[in-house]
Design a protein around this motif. Structure first.
Motif, short mmCIF file in Angstrom:
data_model
loop_
_atom_site.label_atom_id
_atom_site.label_comp_id
_atom_site.label_asym_id
_atom_site.label_seq_id
_atom_site.Cartn_x
_atom_site.Cartn_y
_atom_site.Cartn_z
N LEU A 191 43.70 39.78 25.86
CA LEU A 191 44.23 39.54 27.11
C LEU A 191 44.77 37.94 27.44
O LEU A 191 44.16 37.12 27.02
CB LEU A 191 43.50 39.88 28.53
CG LEU A 191 43.15 41.45 28.38
CD1 LEU A 191 42.02 41.52 29.59
CD2 LEU A 191 44.54 42.17 28.88
N SER A 192 45.85 37.97 27.95
CA SER A 192 46.31 36.50 28.31
C SER A 192 45.40 36.06 29.53
O SER A 192 44.57 36.96 30.20
CB SER A 192 47.90 36.43 28.73
OG SER A 192 48.20 37.32 29.95
N LEU A 193 45.70 34.68 29.84
CA LEU A 193 44.81 34.32 31.04
C LEU A 193 45.30 34.95 32.13
O LEU A 193 44.21 35.51 33.17
CB LEU A 193 44.89 32.90 31.22
CG LEU A 193 44.09 32.13 32.35
CD1 LEU A 193 42.55 32.50 32.44
CD2 LEU A 193 44.47 30.70 32.52
N TYR A 194 46.45 35.15 32.58
CA TYR A 194 46.93 36.06 33.58
C TYR A 194 46.61 37.36 33.59
O TYR A 194 46.04 38.16 34.77
CB TYR A 194 48.48 35.90 33.53
CG TYR A 194 49.20 36.97 34.57
CD1 TYR A 194 48.90 36.41 36.03
CD2 TYR A 194 49.84 38.07 34.29
CE1 TYR A 194 49.77 37.44 36.88
CE2 TYR A 194 50.46 38.63 35.27
CZ TYR A 194 50.17 38.39 36.76
OH TYR A 194 50.88 39.35 37.65
N GLY A 195 46.37 38.14 32.48
CA GLY A 195 45.84 39.39 32.10
C GLY A 195 44.45 39.89 32.63
O GLY A 195 44.10 40.68 33.26
N LEU A 199 43.08 41.98 35.59
CA LEU A 199 42.03 42.82 35.41
C LEU A 199 40.85 42.64 36.23
O LEU A 199 40.21 43.62 36.72
CB LEU A 199 41.57 42.87 33.84
CG LEU A 199 40.31 43.44 33.52
CD1 LEU A 199 40.91 45.12 33.49
CD2 LEU A 199 40.07 43.20 31.86
N ALA A 200 40.32 41.34 36.42
CA ALA A 200 39.31 41.06 37.30
C ALA A 200 39.70 41.60 38.98
O ALA A 200 38.66 42.29 39.50
CB ALA A 200 39.08 39.59 37.29
N TYR A 201 40.81 41.51 39.21
CA TYR A 201 41.17 41.90 40.38
C TYR A 201 41.27 43.50 40.76
O TYR A 201 40.54 43.97 41.47
CB TYR A 201 42.53 41.52 40.72
CG TYR A 201 43.13 41.78 42.17
CD1 TYR A 201 43.09 41.19 43.20
CD2 TYR A 201 44.12 42.96 42.09
CE1 TYR A 201 43.30 41.71 44.35
CE2 TYR A 201 44.22 43.54 43.45
CZ TYR A 201 44.21 42.73 44.52
OH TYR A 201 44.67 43.27 45.83
N CYS A 202 41.64 44.17 39.71
CA CYS A 202 41.66 45.54 39.68
C CYS A 202 40.30 45.98 39.46
O CYS A 202 39.88 46.91 40.19
CB CYS A 202 42.29 46.25 38.14
SG CYS A 202 44.02 45.98 38.28
N LEU A 203 39.26 45.35 38.98
CA LEU A 203 37.88 45.99 38.81
C LEU A 203 37.17 45.63 40.01
O LEU A 203 36.34 46.46 40.58
CB LEU A 203 37.04 45.25 37.74
CG LEU A 203 37.48 45.65 36.39
CD1 LEU A 203 36.91 44.66 35.19
CD2 LEU A 203 37.12 47.27 35.88
N LEU A 204 37.59 44.60 40.93
CA LEU A 204 36.91 44.15 42.19
C LEU A 204 37.23 44.98 43.19
O LEU A 204 36.39 45.53 43.96
CB LEU A 204 37.10 42.58 42.26
CG LEU A 204 36.45 41.65 41.89
CD1 LEU A 204 37.05 40.56 42.16
CD2 LEU A 204 34.87 41.85 42.14
N PHE A 205 38.55 45.60 43.03
CA PHE A 205 39.06 46.31 44.14
C PHE A 205 39.52 47.81 43.93
O PHE A 205 40.45 48.44 44.54
CB PHE A 205 40.35 45.77 44.61
CG PHE A 205 40.04 44.31 45.31
CD1 PHE A 205 39.44 44.29 46.49
CD2 PHE A 205 40.53 43.27 44.45
CE1 PHE A 205 39.14 43.12 47.23
CE2 PHE A 205 40.05 42.15 45.25
CZ PHE A 205 39.44 41.74 46.46
#
Length: 350
Positions: A191-195, A199-205
């Protein structure tokens, strides 16, 4: 992989005892096992639908049991298969660093799954790095969320398999999944840094309510891996690393075990995996005897220099900001509380 995501890394499995001590013992044991096992053809006709039979070398067999990691029915399926086929080996979709899910008591295990605090991130950062530790933390939160909503601990099917295997004579228990450390590091490297931030955002929400009925509705597709598959539509790299690569790795490991114990003596093996891996393992099975099937799935690419510089800069910026805030807090406390208090006491004494 995610079912044990919140287990603290570093716990090592004890090496299993040798399966047989000698050929003399083997022949006696085989006669005994054949007597208590009975006719395999009749047994296979009555196995749960979650079980699939794969043929190995020299008449050896692998009974591949697909499970949902939070399903009571899957635990019963595993027990039924092991009780009926009475295998020489029980193979689990776990790696050596996730043995805690098998050995800890229920209260301790529940506490560890629910342990998604910063301290667990700091512990895992020693072996995974900070990016890997944060990913491990987010996957742990997903498992803890499912556990809280349906009241079931992850890995129940693995504990059921171990309980049944320990009740059989001469049955070996093996852990043959790829190391979670390599899986997380390879995921991040894809994953790129943006990816990674997305991903962190998707897992959190993505922690929506999940019921027991939905768990059983996904009995033909492991729920946790189904959630990851949905993420895989946005992040194709996730499916490649978390599912496809591990399918290849486990197919190779299982096939290497599905060989005669001794010339003319086929082995009987039961493998317990998530439903999401059954199709992949089956498709790779014909080619799994060749080590080249592994490709580069055991190597961890080095992160780009720009990303390493960014992470290191962010780390020291956070440390510096924390120290500066502590300084400001101390200075403010001195000026507004301690200094007036000292002045008042001096005035009273004078």
């Amino acid at each position: 992989q995610a079912s044990g995501a919140s287990m603290e890394l570093g716990q090592q499995a004890q090496p299993p005892p040798p399966l047989f001590q000698s050929e003399h013992h083997l022949l006696a044991d085989m006669r005994y096992l054949s007597e208590i096992r009975g006719n395999l053809s009749e047994i296979e006709a009555n196995l749960p639908s979650a079980c699939e039979i794969l043929e190995g070398d020299g008449g050896s067999k692998l009974y591949l049991v697909g499970t949902a990691h939070f399903s009571e029915q899957s635990c019963q399926d595993v027990r039924d298969v092991i009780r009926q086929v009475k295998p020489h080996r029980v193979i689990l979709e776990l790696c050596q660093t996730r043995t805690g899910i098998l050995t800890l008591d229920e209260d301790t295990l529940r506490a560890q799954v629910a342990d998604t605090g910063l301290e667990s991130v700091r512990r895992n950062a020693r072996s995974l790095g900070w990016s890997g530790a944060i990913m491990h933390y987010l996957m742990g939160r997903l498992s803890a969320c499912i556990m809280d909503q349906i009241g079931l601990l992850p890995g129940g099917e693995f504990r059921a398999a171990v309980d049944e295997a320990r009740g059989l004579p001469f049955c070996e228990i093996l852990l043959k999944d790829r190391s979670i450390r390599i899986t997380i590091q390879r995921t991040l490297s894809k994953l790129s840094l943006y990816g990674k931030l997305r991903l962190a955002y998707c897992l959190l929400f993505s922690m929506e309510a999940i019921t027991k009925e939905q768990i059983e509705m996904f009995k033909d597709k492991d729920l946790l891996e189904q959630l990851l598959a949905e993420l895989g539509e946005t992040f194709p790299e996730l499916r490649e690393v978390i599912v496809d690569e591990r399918d290849r790795y486990m197919a190779y490991q299982f096939r290497s075990l599905c060989k005669p114990l001794f010339p003319g003596v086929p082995s009987i093996n039961v493998a317990v995996v998530g439903f999401g891996h059954k199709t992949g393992i089956r498709s790779y099975w014909p080619a799994a005897a060749d080590p080249s099937i592994l490709g580069d799935c055991m190597t961890v690419p080095v992160a780009p220099l720009s990303e390493r510089l960014f992470l290191r800069t962010a780390k020291y910026t956070l440390i510096g900001s924390t120290l500066f805030l502590l300084y400001l807090t101390g200075r403010l406390t001195y000026r507004r509380i301690l200094l007036p208090l000292a002045t008042g006491i001096r005035a009273m004494l004078l």
